[in-house]
Write an enzyme that holds these catalytic residues in place. Structure first.
Site, short mmCIF file in Angstrom:
data_model
loop_
_atom_site.label_atom_id
_atom_site.label_comp_id
_atom_site.label_asym_id
_atom_site.label_seq_id
_atom_site.Cartn_x
_atom_site.Cartn_y
_atom_site.Cartn_z
N LYS A 147 26.39 -3.66 29.52
CA LYS A 147 27.80 -3.64 29.10
C LYS A 147 28.17 -2.19 28.86
CE LYS A 147 29.80 -5.11 24.78
NZ LYS A 147 29.96 -6.27 23.87
N GLU B 258 35.74 -7.33 28.66
CA GLU B 258 35.84 -7.78 27.27
C GLU B 258 36.98 -7.06 26.54
OE1 GLU B 258 31.98 -8.10 25.40
OE2 GLU B 258 32.79 -7.64 23.43
N ASP C 77 33.63 -3.34 28.14
CA ASP C 77 34.24 -3.74 26.87
C ASP C 77 35.18 -2.63 26.42
OD1 ASP C 77 34.90 -4.62 24.33
OD2 ASP C 77 32.84 -4.70 23.57
N ASP D 296 36.65 -11.03 22.24
CA ASP D 296 35.73 -10.76 21.14
C ASP D 296 36.55 -10.73 19.84
OD1 ASP D 296 34.21 -9.45 19.18
OD2 ASP D 296 33.51 -7.84 20.46
N SER E 90 24.35 -2.96 25.34
CA SER E 90 25.70 -2.40 25.32
C SER E 90 25.59 -0.88 25.22
CB SER E 90 26.43 -2.97 24.10
OG SER E 90 27.65 -2.33 23.89
N LYS F 193 30.99 0.44 27.50
CA LYS F 193 32.22 0.61 26.72
C LYS F 193 33.17 1.48 27.55
CE LYS F 193 31.10 -1.39 22.79
NZ LYS F 193 31.86 -2.49 22.20
N GLY G 119 26.85 -8.75 19.45
CA GLY G 119 26.07 -8.12 18.38
C GLY G 119 26.89 -7.15 17.56
N LYS H 131 30.13 -13.91 17.99
CA LYS H 131 29.31 -13.24 16.98
C LYS H 131 29.34 -14.15 15.76
CE LYS H 131 30.52 -8.63 18.66
NZ LYS H 131 31.14 -7.33 18.37
O1 OSB Z 1 32.70 -4.89 20.66
O2 OSB Z 1 30.90 -5.98 20.99
C1 OSB Z 1 31.53 -5.06 20.45
C2 OSB Z 1 29.09 -2.85 18.62
C3 OSB Z 1 29.81 -2.58 17.51
C4 OSB Z 1 31.07 -3.10 17.38
C5 OSB Z 1 31.61 -3.87 18.37
C6 OSB Z 1 30.87 -4.15 19.48
C7 OSB Z 1 29.60 -3.59 19.62
C8 OSB Z 1 28.76 -3.75 20.79
C9 OSB Z 1 27.29 -3.61 20.66
O3 OSB Z 1 29.21 -3.89 21.89
C10 OSB Z 1 26.63 -4.82 20.16
C11 OSB Z 1 25.18 -4.66 19.83
O4 OSB Z 1 24.41 -4.27 20.73
O5 OSB Z 1 24.78 -4.94 18.69
MG MG Z 2 33.30 -6.30 22.03
#
Ligand code: OSB
Ligand code: MG
Length: 368
Positions: free
Chosen positions: A162, A214, A189, A239, A136, A164, A291, A263
């Site tokens: 992924k 997402e 996401d 999520d 991500s 953001k 994660g 998660k």
């Molecule tokens: O929205 O999935 C999410 C990290 C922190 C908070 C929310 C998210 C995320 C990630 C990264 O997308 C997840 C990871 O690599 O641990």
């Molecule tokens: Mg997310």
């Protein structure tokens, strides 16, 4: 088994690079490791993952600590636990606070497996030795740097990227990556950064062959997600909305999504995560493992869970060195050909590097 003692490490690990999402930026990850000890001296570990700010979901590290100390630990007092599934039932009288519950529930699963001389994955059906993984990427408005990062992770073997996104940072970064990597398994996401008023704009994402979009809308919205999903070709993945199996049932009934980012901590632990996984199998929803910038402990748990054949889509489970200079495990988790090996030892299969833990954190007894 009976829980005789609970201890914790409060740890703060610096991130190699600050990570920016639609709602904020973090440059270090604070978390607790919960250690539960049974009457025979066996020990299990679980990670407490919430962020310090209530901007991803409402739970924070501080609120979770209060719930654990004041409300969850007392529920374990003098209790005989025959199977970890019971833990989730005991915790049911405490509403919400899923990440707090998960830290203890997953520690109890780890303890149970170790006590029985088994690996955690041995309790799951149809498992594999290695799992496919993705990464991500935080918001990086310098698109040249973004492309460099994507190239670097693709070269390291990550099987899915992924990105953001947020309003004002979506079409351009996606287009740049797509142009360079036409066949890459790519998803985005938004962490709730859009509203239904953005529907015409979000429809423009359809032409980039994204695997998933997402969480475009608010964490408590199911209706607008359903309205959007009807208009989009691309699958929506939820999520923040999903805390329980009931949330999945609602999302499925309304057509709010075609995929679930699962998660374990966000749904209160392994028991509910297993129910959600089964529901997704029956209803043909694509479920995959997300994660929370976990340290090696949460990462090892995620690997055990993701060993299930059903989780074909690469998870947000990166190698230890993706986020951290040093992990708190005696053996860091590494990526090989886009896959991570599921640790083979007892329980979650990893052991703590105590020196590193004490360098970045402090140890404390909570219950005896
Ligand atoms: O929205 O999935 C999410 C990290 C922190 C908070 C929310 C998210 C995320 C990630 C990264 O997308 C997840 C990871 O690599 O641990
Ligand atoms: Mg997310």
């Amino acid at each position: 088994m009976q829980i005789k003692r609970i201890d914790r490490y409060c740890v703060r690990l610096p991130l190699k690079q600050p990570f920016e999402t639609s709602y904020g930026r973090i440059s270090e990850k604070a978390f607790d490791l919960m250690l539960v000890t049974d009457e025979k001296g066996n020990q299990g570990i679980g990670e407490l993952v919430p962020f310090e700010q209530p901007d991803y979901i409402e739970e924070t590290l501080d609120t979770a600590r209060i719930v654990i100390e004041k409300h969850l630990i007392p529920l374990l007092h003098n209790r005989w636990i025959t199977h970890p599934f019971e833990t989730a039932d005991y915790f049911d009288q405490v509403k919400g606070n899923y990440m707090a519950k998960s830290s203890l529930e997953t520690a109890i699963w780890d303890l149970y497996a170790r006590r029985q001389g088994k690996s955690l994955k041995s309790y799951f059906k149809d498992t594999r030795a290695k799992v496919p993984v993705g990464v991500s990427l935080g918001i990086q408005t310098d698109l040249t740097k973004l492309l460099e990062q994507v190239t670097d992770y693709v070269n390291q073997g990550y099987q899915r990227i992924k990105l953001k996104i947020r309003p004002g940072y979506d079409l351009a970064p996606i287009a740049v990556i797509r142009q360079q990597f036409p066949d890459l398994l790519l998803m985005v996401d938004a962490n709730s950064a859009y509203t239904i008023a953005d529907l015409p704009h979000l429809k423009k994402l359809d032409k980039y062959q994204l695997a998933l979009i997402e969480q475009p809308f608010a964490a408590n919205d199911f209706l607008d997600h359903a309205r959007l999903q009807k208009e989009l070709e691309t699958a929506i993945c939820l999520d923040e909305n999903i805390r329980t199996l009931k949330d999945c049932e609602l999302a499925f009934a309304l057509g709010s999504c075609r995929s679930i980012n699962l998660k374990i901590p966000r749904v209160g632990g392994i028991s509910e995560a297993l129910r959600i996984t089964e529901f997704c199998r029956d209803k043909d929803l694509l479920v995959w493992l997300g994660g929370m910038f976990e340290s090696g402990v949460g990462r090892a748990l995620n690997l055990q869970f993701a060993s299930q054949q059903q989780l074909t889509f690469p998870g947000d489970i990166s190698a230890s060195d993706r986020y951290y200079y040093e992990d708190i495990l005696s053996e860091p988790i590494a990526i090989q050909n886009g896959m991570i090996q599921v640790p083979d030892g007892l329980g979650i299969g990893v052991s703590l590097a105590e020196e590193t833990l004490l360098k970045y954190g402090a140890y404390e007894n909570l219950y005896t």
